[in-house]
Design a protein around this motif. Structure first.
Motif, short mmCIF file in Angstrom:
data_model
loop_
_atom_site.label_atom_id
_atom_site.label_comp_id
_atom_site.label_asym_id
_atom_site.label_seq_id
_atom_site.Cartn_x
_atom_site.Cartn_y
_atom_site.Cartn_z
N GLU A 17 0.84 -1.21 0.00
CA GLU A 17 0.00 0.00 0.00
C GLU A 17 0.87 1.25 0.00
OE1 GLU A 17 -2.86 0.44 3.19
OE2 GLU A 17 -3.81 -1.45 2.58
N ALA A 18 1.92 1.24 0.81
CA ALA A 18 2.79 2.41 0.90
C ALA A 18 3.53 2.63 -0.42
CB ALA A 18 3.78 2.25 2.06
N LEU A 19 3.97 1.55 -1.07
CA LEU A 19 4.66 1.68 -2.36
C LEU A 19 3.75 2.36 -3.38
CD1 LEU A 19 6.46 -1.77 -2.59
CD2 LEU A 19 7.58 0.47 -2.69
N ALA A 20 2.48 1.94 -3.41
CA ALA A 20 1.53 2.53 -4.37
C ALA A 20 1.29 4.00 -4.04
CB ALA A 20 0.21 1.75 -4.34
N PHE A 21 1.18 4.33 -2.74
CA PHE A 21 0.97 5.72 -2.32
C PHE A 21 2.14 6.62 -2.75
CE2 PHE A 21 1.60 9.18 0.70
CZ PHE A 21 0.35 9.77 0.74
N TYR A 22 3.36 6.18 -2.45
CA TYR A 22 4.52 7.02 -2.78
C TYR A 22 4.71 7.16 -4.29
CZ TYR A 22 6.05 7.98 1.89
OH TYR A 22 6.11 8.49 3.16
N ARG A 23 4.38 6.11 -5.04
CA ARG A 23 4.50 6.18 -6.50
C ARG A 23 3.45 7.13 -7.08
NH1 ARG A 23 2.72 0.97 -8.12
NH2 ARG A 23 0.73 2.04 -8.21
N ASP A 24 2.19 6.95 -6.67
CA ASP A 24 1.11 7.72 -7.28
C ASP A 24 1.10 9.17 -6.82
OD1 ASP A 24 0.44 5.30 -8.36
OD2 ASP A 24 -1.29 4.94 -7.06
N LYS A 25 1.39 9.42 -5.56
CA LYS A 25 1.29 10.81 -5.06
C LYS A 25 2.58 11.59 -5.28
CE LYS A 25 -2.70 9.79 -3.11
NZ LYS A 25 -3.87 9.67 -4.01
N PHE A 26 3.74 10.95 -5.06
CA PHE A 26 5.01 11.70 -5.06
C PHE A 26 5.94 11.33 -6.21
CE2 PHE A 26 4.11 11.63 -0.29
CZ PHE A 26 3.61 12.94 -0.27
N GLY A 27 5.61 10.31 -7.00
CA GLY A 27 6.50 9.92 -8.09
C GLY A 27 7.80 9.32 -7.61
N LEU A 28 7.77 8.71 -6.42
CA LEU A 28 8.97 8.01 -5.92
C LEU A 28 8.80 6.52 -6.24
CD1 LEU A 28 9.53 9.63 -2.41
CD2 LEU A 28 10.53 10.28 -4.59
N ALA A 49 11.49 9.39 -9.54
CA ALA A 49 11.48 8.71 -10.84
C ALA A 49 12.40 9.41 -11.84
CB ALA A 49 10.05 8.64 -11.38
N ASP A 50 12.32 10.74 -11.97
CA ASP A 50 13.16 11.46 -12.93
C ASP A 50 14.04 12.47 -12.22
OD1 ASP A 50 12.09 10.17 -15.26
OD2 ASP A 50 10.25 11.30 -14.84
N GLY A 51 14.45 12.14 -11.02
CA GLY A 51 15.15 13.13 -10.20
C GLY A 51 16.66 12.97 -10.24
N ASP A 52 17.30 13.64 -9.32
CA ASP A 52 18.74 13.56 -9.15
C ASP A 52 19.09 12.15 -8.65
OD1 ASP A 52 21.31 13.69 -8.10
OD2 ASP A 52 21.03 15.70 -7.25
N PRO A 53 19.90 11.42 -9.41
CA PRO A 53 20.20 10.04 -9.01
C PRO A 53 20.97 9.93 -7.70
CG PRO A 53 21.49 10.67 -10.95
CD PRO A 53 20.53 11.80 -10.68
N THR A 54 21.60 11.02 -7.29
CA THR A 54 22.34 10.97 -6.01
C THR A 54 21.46 11.33 -4.82
OG1 THR A 54 23.08 13.27 -6.06
CG2 THR A 54 24.46 11.68 -7.22
N SER A 55 20.17 11.57 -5.10
CA SER A 55 19.23 11.93 -4.01
C SER A 55 19.31 10.96 -2.84
CB SER A 55 17.81 11.90 -4.59
OG SER A 55 16.86 11.85 -3.55
N GLY A 56 19.18 11.49 -1.62
CA GLY A 56 18.95 10.62 -0.48
C GLY A 56 17.69 9.81 -0.74
#
Ligand code: MC0
Length: 141
Positions: A17-28, A49-56
């Motif tokens: 559930e949390a994986l779906a939430f973070y993907r759909d709402k925040f694009g993580l 998803a399309d962010g800085d690859p060195t992101s925390g």
């Protein structure tokens, strides 16, 4: 020495559930998932998803058992931020430096963390109410 923020760990009751939430709402999106029996967790590391690859990273932590660290945290505090993790180059050295400064480390010797990393924790009562994790990345990370 501390190099950067490695991840922020969030306790969740249900990983899918949390994986779906973070993907759909925040694009993580999840770059790695793993079960760590010793720690009693099923976990996922998320990146933009399309962010800085060195992101925390954001680490989602779901309990395998009610008497695990995450199970107890959820009981006491409900879902939310459970830990703040820093990347270090040499976990023995950093642990020793922190002990010398009077902080309690939870383990005498590093234990196994995500993706072959080695980890230890500073007790939250010695770190302003924050469970601080030290992470020495595994080979190739
Ligand atoms: C407990 N406390 C916290 C806390 N957990 N404060 C801030 N953040 C947390 N996460 C507070 C309690 O509210 C209590 O405060 C006091 O600390 C003592 O609590 P306790 O009764 O001793 O609590 P326990 O039995 O839940 O143990 C807490 C402790 C435990 C931090 C020792 O959670 C632990 O061993 N954590 C390290 C392992 C871990 O977290 N594994 C899951 C992630 P009061 O004021 O009420 O006395 S695994 C992972 O992270 C991995 C795989 C990875 O990143 O690679």
């Amino acid at each position: 020495a501390i190099r950067r923020i490695d991840h922020v760990g969030i306790a969740v009751p249900d990983l899918d559930e949390a994986l779906a939430f973070y993907r759909d709402k925040f694009g993580l999106i999840s770059e790695h998932e793993e079960v760590n029996e010793e720690q009693g967790v099923r976990e996922a590391m998320l990146v933009p998803a399309d962010g800085d690859p060195t992101s925390g990273r954001v680490q989602l932590l779901a309990p395998l058992r009610p008497d695990s660290a995450i199970g107890k945290f959820l009981d006491r505090s409900g879902p939310g931020i459970q830990q703040m993790a820093y990347t270090v180059d040499d976990i023995e050295k950093t642990s020793e430096e922190l002990r010398a400064k009077g902080l309690r480390l939870l383990y005498d010797a590093p234990r196994r963390g995500t993706a072959g990393s080695r980890i230890n924790f500073v007790h939250p009562k010695d770190a302003g109410g924050v469970l601080v994790e030290l992470v020495e990345p595994g080979p190739g990370h």
